[in-house]
Scaffold this active site. Structure first.
Site, PDB file in Angstrom:
ATOM      1  CE  LYS A 117      16.238  36.124  66.912  1.00 14.92           C
ATOM      2  NZ  LYS A 117      16.007  37.165  67.952  1.00 14.92           N
ATOM      3  CB  CYS A 135      16.889  40.173  65.587  1.00 13.36           C
ATOM      4  SG  CYS A 135      17.727  41.329  66.724  1.00 13.36           S
ATOM      5  CD  GLU A 159      13.626  40.283  67.403  1.00 12.97           C
ATOM      6  OE1 GLU A 159      13.794  39.085  67.670  1.00 12.97           O
ATOM      7  OE2 GLU A 159      14.549  41.128  67.423  1.00 12.97           O
TER       8      GLU A 159
END
Length: 267
Positions: free
Chosen positions: A114, A155, A42
């Site tokens: 995301k 993440c 990321e």
């Protein structure tokens, strides 16, 4: 066909050109050793001093310096490249944290935004508000590769197993990350191994790993995990890469001897 899987770990700065140069060298090294599916972390191209700094670098979907760089790297090294996350412009003035997948000819195969945003107040005064600059995605995304289906996440998504249930049956899961040192020490490996075990899939996790210019410490511990939950390769701190082989026969044997995916009762 089986794959050689590689995850790249970085300690990205607020200077994109330096980050891209370092990433290019790590991709080249991994590809020379035979890696044909490579995952970047990321924020590989930019870790700003402030959460909103990334807005100055966001690109329109389908064009821009970072997107062109990803396509070029995949084509030049002849590998599938999963581009961690980069800022892609959102309609509301924020950006999406976007993971892009390119094949070995440099063609874009998938985009994932995301979904879960890291808005937390940790012990010790660590505060994060990703929603100030990032607009959440809405859809899980999986992509067909020569080695099976690949499920995409980024993440903080790792903490939401319902996302990965959308990828049930996929052979590969990727988790590009910038986990904090505090949360990584407590939860990183446990969560990754759980996602591998419950989905009986290979998990590739590429993390940021060190002290950044804004004072943030990221955990590192980038790793590759097999469908039985065994860690095949791991790197602690600092920039670098690790590689492990994917064995599709082994994956199928795990699913056959413990057919948990077939025994699911709830969607």
């Amino acid at each position: 066909m089986d794959a050689q899987l590689a995850v790249i770990q970085m300690v990205s700065s607020d200077i994109p050109s330096e980050n891209l140069e370092q990433a290019a060298g790590l991709i080249r090294e991994a590809a020379r050793e035979g890696a044909n599916l490579i995952l970047l972390p990321e924020n590989f191209a930019f870790m700003g001093r402030h959460e909103t700094d990334k807005l100055a670098l966001m690109e329109p979907d389908g064009e821009g310096v970072i997107q062109s760089w990803l396509a070029d790297q995949a084509r030049q090294q002849g590998c599938w490249l999963v581009g961690g996350s980069i800022p892609i412009a959102a309609p509301d003035g924020r950006c999406h944290a976007t993971c892009l997948v390119y094949d070995n000819e440099g063609q874009r195969r998938a985009r994932y935004d995301k979904i879960h945003l890291f808005d937390v107040d940790l012990a010790g005064g660590e505060t994060y508000r990703e929603s100030r600059s990032i607009a959440p995605g809405k859809q899980p995304v999986r992509v067909e590769t020569p080695w099976g289906q690949l499920g995409l996440s980024i993440c903080y998504d790792l903490r939401f197993p319902e996302l990965y249930r959308h990828y049930a049956g996929a052979e590969l899961l990727v988790v590009p990350s910038a986990f904090t040192r505090q949360t990584g020490a407590a939860h990183w490996e446990s969560l990754l191994r759980a996602r591998a075990i419950e989905n009986q899939a290979y998990v590739l996790a590429a993390d940021q790993g060190g002290l950044h210019q804004n004072g943030r410490q990221t955990f590192g511990g980038s790793m590759i995990i097999d469908p039985w939950g065994q860690v095949l390769a791991r790197m602690e701190q600092g920039p670098g890469w690790v590689m492990a082989g994917m064995d599709r026969d082994y994956l199928q044997s795990c699913r056959k001897q413990l057919p948990a995916l077939q025994h699911r009762q709830l969607d």
